[in-house]
Design an enzyme around this catalytic site. Structure first.
Site, PDB file in Angstrom:
ATOM      1  N   GLY A   1       0.823  -1.203   0.000  1.00 10.59           N
ATOM      2  CA  GLY A   1       0.000   0.000   0.000  1.00 10.59           C
ATOM      3  C   GLY A   1       0.851   1.244   0.000  1.00 10.59           C
ATOM      4  O   GLY A   1       2.088   1.183  -0.147  1.00 10.59           O
TER       5      GLY A   1
ATOM      6  N   LYS B   1       2.856  -5.687   8.892  1.00  8.15           N
ATOM      7  CA  LYS B   1       2.869  -4.487   8.062  1.00  8.15           C
ATOM      8  C   LYS B   1       4.144  -3.709   8.354  1.00  8.15           C
ATOM      9  O   LYS B   1       4.353  -3.237   9.467  1.00  8.15           O
ATOM     10  CB  LYS B   1       1.641  -3.617   8.355  1.00  8.15           C
ATOM     11  CG  LYS B   1       1.579  -2.333   7.541  1.00  8.15           C
ATOM     12  CD  LYS B   1       0.314  -1.546   7.891  1.00  8.15           C
ATOM     13  CE  LYS B   1       0.236  -0.238   7.147  1.00  8.15           C
ATOM     14  NZ  LYS B   1      -0.993   0.520   7.504  1.00  8.15           N
TER      15      LYS B   1
ATOM     16  N   GLU C   1      -3.673  -9.897  13.167  1.00 11.34           N
ATOM     17  CA  GLU C   1      -4.283 -11.152  12.714  1.00 11.34           C
ATOM     18  C   GLU C   1      -4.195 -11.220  11.192  1.00 11.34           C
ATOM     19  O   GLU C   1      -4.348 -10.210  10.504  1.00 11.34           O
ATOM     20  CB  GLU C   1      -5.754 -11.181  13.145  1.00 11.34           C
ATOM     21  CG  GLU C   1      -6.549 -12.353  12.591  1.00 11.34           C
ATOM     22  CD  GLU C   1      -8.042 -12.215  12.820  1.00 11.34           C
ATOM     23  OE1 GLU C   1      -8.737 -13.242  12.793  1.00 11.34           O
ATOM     24  OE2 GLU C   1      -8.522 -11.077  13.019  1.00 11.34           O
TER      25      GLU C   1
ATOM     26  N   ASP D   1     -10.629   7.209   9.361  1.00  8.81           N
ATOM     27  CA  ASP D   1     -10.381   6.805   7.969  1.00  8.81           C
ATOM     28  C   ASP D   1     -11.262   5.618   7.582  1.00  8.81           C
ATOM     29  O   ASP D   1     -10.794   4.647   6.979  1.00  8.81           O
ATOM     30  CB  ASP D   1      -8.902   6.476   7.777  1.00  8.81           C
ATOM     31  CG  ASP D   1      -8.484   6.481   6.304  1.00  8.81           C
ATOM     32  OD1 ASP D   1      -9.225   7.053   5.476  1.00  8.81           O
ATOM     33  OD2 ASP D   1      -7.421   5.918   5.982  1.00  8.81           O
TER      34      ASP D   1
ATOM     35  N   ASN E   1     -10.952  -0.105   4.092  1.00 10.56           N
ATOM     36  CA  ASN E   1     -10.551  -0.319   5.480  1.00 10.56           C
ATOM     37  C   ASN E   1     -11.570  -1.146   6.253  1.00 10.56           C
ATOM     38  O   ASN E   1     -11.529  -1.203   7.483  1.00 10.56           O
ATOM     39  CB  ASN E   1     -10.319   1.023   6.192  1.00 10.56           C
ATOM     40  CG  ASN E   1      -8.933   1.581   5.913  1.00 10.56           C
ATOM     41  OD1 ASN E   1      -8.046   0.846   5.466  1.00 10.56           O
ATOM     42  ND2 ASN E   1      -8.734   2.853   6.164  1.00 10.56           N
TER      43      ASN E   1
END
Length: 434
Positions: free
Chosen positions: A30, A50, A103, A149, A154
């Site tokens: 991303g 991430k 997760e 957001d 999302n």
């Protein structure tokens, strides 16, 4: 002159390990970083890691904002425990890598896949998914967290049609300076009017964004579209989106009103909380169910009146319970309640028989007029048994959210009868767990 050496970015390959986690493969990329799949052997679970794309110097504005987002998510490790919020397990920095561990949901996709006119979800599916998202936001809001957001990409949809709200990178956390990102932060198309004007935000800003998501899921188009950012932000503050029924006629008026309320320009005119929004969506869901039901309300009332569970209820109290619930039919072998899952509904068997299972083994039977779902009395509790239809079964699913909104007399009557039935089963010689 010798050719310059390749940049680090150009030759960078997938790392073998990040922190204590051995990397299996890259699963996503991303604007703020890269996501890898790993396995946590200590807990025996797959995890997603991430890794934020922060330049080594960290001096440019993008790097500073990205680092702020990392710190914001790292601050929330273990903070939110809700079945519809993606849990953050761990965070750290190592060898220039800033990472968070969450997760990993196999086979999940985001709701962005269902925002095209040629790939829309059924209206009742949208209502159910948005109900879960609203409840999850209410949970976060009560813990001082404003997401900021909320958008289709999302909100993750699992293979079992459950939702997970993800990416709290720009969330506002009460009493935390870490989460303060200057200027407009978020995705413009889904921002509330107060957010695009950089005004103080409350939980109702997230409700506006969820309303914008509902609008897009129902119509296949965003509520506001413009050729440039300035025009888009002007529309969000001053314009009114096209009525939903003009884009999708089958959307019921009640649902259109719910969405329009969530998207009011004035935050005070929106629903007060995610719980209120969830309650309104539950009523819409019931209306949709009733439209497709072959039984009229009088027949439903007559069936309930004959059940032992409702012998002590007045006519008006039975009607109130009906308004806080919906009917559902199950075929033999269908799973009604799954062991280990969270659920906030009470169940009354209107017709048929159900088997009770623990760890895959049968432990009892329930029949017409009996009830189950006592874990709804305990917030966050998981079901301790699986309930499966033993033959053709009709159940009345009573929403705990809507039950809180009926009269005090009806609530007291329901709770008393429900608990009496459960205690009787526990005390009986033929004890059958639920």
């Amino acid at each position: 002159m010798a050719a310059p050496a390749p940049s680090k970015t150009a030759v960078r390959s997938i790392p073998e390990r990040i922190g204590k986690y051995v990397i299996i493969k890259e699963v996503g990329k991303g604007s703020t970083g890269t996501v890898y799949l790993s396995h946590d052997p200590y807990y025996g679970r797959d995890v997603a890691i991430k890794v934020y794309g922060i330049e080594a110097s960290g001096e440019d504005e993008k790097s500073r904002v990205t680092r702020k987002m990392f710190l914001s998510e790292a601050h929330m490790v273990g903070m939110l425990h809700h079945p519809n919020i993606l849990p953050i397990y761990d965070a750290g920095e190592e060898d220039g890598h800033c990472y968070i561990v969450t997760e990993h949901v196999h086979g999940a996709r985001t709701l962005a896949a269902y925002c095209r006119p040629d790939n829309l979800l059924r209206v009742d599916d949208v209502v159910e998914l948005m109900f879960k998202a609203a409840k999850a936001l209410h949970y976060a809001h009560t813990r001082g967290v404003i997401h900021r957001d909320i958008k289709p990409s999302n909100i993750m949809l699992t293979q079992t049609n459950d939702v997970r709200i993800i990416d709290f990178g720009i969330a506002l956390v009460a009493d935390s300076e870490i989460s303060r990102i200057e200027g407009i932060a978020g995705s413009p198309s889904y921002m509330s009017p107060e957010q695009v004007q950089s005004l103080e935000l409350t939980n109702r800003s997230d409700l506006y964004s969820l309303g914008a998501v509902m609008y897009e899921l129902l119509t296949g188009t965003r509520p506001f579209r413009a050729g440039n950012l300035a025009k888009l932000l002007h529309q969000i503050v001053y314009a009114t989106p096209a009525p939903i029924h003009t884009l999708r006629p089958e959307v019921p008026e009640a649902l259109e009103i719910v969405v329009a309320t969530a998207m009011q320009k004035d935050p005070e005119r929106r629903q007060k909380s995610g719980l209120d929004l969830a309650g309104e969506l539950t009523r819409v869901h019931q209306q949709l169910r009733q439209q497709h039901s072959r039984m009229d309300q009088q027949e439903q009332f007559s069936m309930l009146r004959r059940l032992k569970f409702f012998h002590d209820f007045s006519h008006a109290e039975i009607v109130e319970v009906m308004r806080a619930s919906h009917w559902q039919d199950y075929a033999s072998g269908d799973e009604i309640v799954k062991e280990g899952e969270m659920d906030d509904r009470f169940y009354i068997i209107v017709n048929g028989h159900c088997s009770v299972e623990r760890n895959g083994a049968p432990v009892g039977m329930l029949g017409t007029g009996e009830c189950f779902g006592e874990t709804s009395y305990v917030q966050g509790a998981k079901r301790n048994a699986t309930i499966r239809a033993a033959d053709g079964v009709t159940v009345l699913k009573v929403s705990s959210t809507l039950l809180e909104q009926v009269s005090a007399a009806c609530q007291l009557r329901f709770n008393r009868v429900f608990l009496r039935a459960l205690i009787g089963r526990l005390q009986g010689a033929d004890f059958r767990a639920s």
